[in-house]
Design a protein around this motif. Structure first.
Motif, short mmCIF file in Angstrom:
data_model
loop_
_atom_site.label_atom_id
_atom_site.label_comp_id
_atom_site.label_asym_id
_atom_site.label_seq_id
_atom_site.Cartn_x
_atom_site.Cartn_y
_atom_site.Cartn_z
N VAL A 19 5.13 -1.16 -3.79
CA VAL A 19 3.74 -0.79 -3.56
C VAL A 19 3.44 0.48 -4.34
O VAL A 19 4.11 1.50 -4.17
CB VAL A 19 3.48 -0.58 -2.05
CG1 VAL A 19 2.05 -0.14 -1.82
CG2 VAL A 19 3.77 -1.87 -1.29
N PRO A 58 0.48 2.95 -4.66
CA PRO A 58 -0.85 3.34 -4.17
C PRO A 58 -1.66 4.06 -5.24
O PRO A 58 -1.11 4.64 -6.20
CB PRO A 58 -0.53 4.26 -3.00
CG PRO A 58 0.80 4.83 -3.32
CD PRO A 58 1.55 3.75 -4.05
N ASN A 59 -2.95 4.02 -5.06
CA ASN A 59 -3.87 4.71 -5.93
C ASN A 59 -3.99 6.17 -5.46
O ASN A 59 -4.40 6.43 -4.33
CB ASN A 59 -5.23 4.02 -5.91
CG ASN A 59 -6.17 4.56 -6.97
OD1 ASN A 59 -5.81 5.45 -7.75
ND2 ASN A 59 -7.37 4.02 -7.01
N GLN A 112 -5.19 0.80 1.69
CA GLN A 112 -5.23 0.22 0.36
C GLN A 112 -4.51 -1.13 0.31
O GLN A 112 -4.90 -2.01 -0.47
CB GLN A 112 -4.61 1.18 -0.65
CG GLN A 112 -5.35 2.49 -0.81
CD GLN A 112 -4.73 3.37 -1.88
OE1 GLN A 112 -3.89 2.92 -2.67
NE2 GLN A 112 -5.14 4.64 -1.93
#
Length: 310
Positions: free
Chosen positions: A76, A78-79, A3
């Motif tokens: 960061v 993340p999805n 990602q």
């Protein structure tokens, strides 16, 4: 890493090596449950560190897409939707054939980046040599002119000077014919006078070997010889061999999806990590930074350096 491919400094191979060496017993980095256990076992004296190994092979673990943030690292996020979570194929299907792609995308990108940096360094050296030669030849003020234009300009100037001085040459010929021994001394006399009047005599003195050496010493430039220029041009590989369809190294070591393939910066061939364990600066690079070369090329460079060194 999928990602955010440009957020991490190291690649997937770095994580796999950490996972393998936790239980490999080759390094003492992960031995012991606390710092007291490590001191009691004297791990610093009796074992090797994994971080030293990674530092010496840092090119194998660097992510070519990494971009350092100007304002520091960002958080960061993340999805976490199920569609964005993927199975770690490189970890759990590492030894299954036919699952992985033929070539590692990160290795191809790293090879292209190294090739580009090698050519840029080589071009900078060639530009420096061209500027030195143009300054020596006296064409530094008009770099846009090519050789044909310079020759045409000089021929037109010579034709104009010949038409203006035709009467003067004719009078010299009459005087020389009437003098004794004029047939033998005619050409030498006319050439000396014409050179002095046209200014070529001074230019010859300026381009003599002694004057060239003095100019180079005064300017602080060391002009290389023809052999050195040839060595600089031939010491850098312009075309690198493709990584595709490379099944094994010249030492018969097979290449798989996770084994890194290295290019020799001098000959451009592909080798494994054991066959390209030498680093040396190439004469064709301006930065003179040590770069990886294969063992035959390393012996050739070392032999040439031993011959040049008195």
């Amino acid at each position: 890493m999928q990602q955010f491919p440009s957020k991490f400094e190291f690649n997937e191979r770095y994580l796999l090596n950490l996972h393998d060496h936790v239980y490999s017993c080759q390094f003492g980095t992960f031995v012991g449950n606390c710092e007291k256990d490590r001191l009691d076992l004297r791990l610093m004296d009796r074992t090797y560190s994994l971080w030293g190994y990674i530092s010496s092979h840092i090119r194998e673990f660097v992510n070519p897409l990494f971009k350092e943030e100007e304002n520091g690292p960002e958080v960061v996020c993340p999805n976490l939707i199920p569609q964005a979570i993927k199975f770690w194929r490189g970890m759990y299907n590492r030894f299954e054939n036919g699952v992985h792609p033929r070539e590692n995308f990160m290795d191809l990108l790293s090879a292209a980046k190294d090739h580009s940096s090698s050519l840029e360094d080589h071009v900078q050296l060639l530009e420096k040599r061209i500027s030195m030669l143009s300054e020596l030849l006296g064409h530094a003020d008009t770099p846009s002119k090519d050789i044909d234009s310079v020759i045409n300009d000089s021929s037109m100037a010579e034709s104009g000077s010949e038409s203006e001085n035709s009467g003067l040459f004719r009078s010299r010929d009459v005087r020389l014919r009437t003098s004794p021994g004029s047939h033998n001394n005619r050409h030498s006399y006319v050439s000396v006078v014409s050179d002095a009047e046209s200014g070529f005599e001074d230019s010859k003195d300026n381009m003599s070997p002694q004057s060239v050496d003095s100019r180079l010493k005064n300017e602080g430039n060391a002009l290389p010889t023809v052999d050195q220029l040839t060595e600089e041009i031939n010491s850098v590989a312009l075309n690198w061999k493709s990584l595709r369809n490379m099944r094994e190294c010249i030492c018969s070591t097979p290449f798989d999806h996770f084994s890194r393939k290295y290019h020799c910066w001098k000959c451009g061939d592909v080798f494994c990590m054991r066959c390209i364990d030498k680093n040396v600066s190439l004469p064709g690079h301006l930065s003179r930074q040590p770069v990886p070369v294969c063992r035959p090329c390393y012996k050739e460079i070392a032999r040439s350096l031993s011959v040049e060194t008195p």
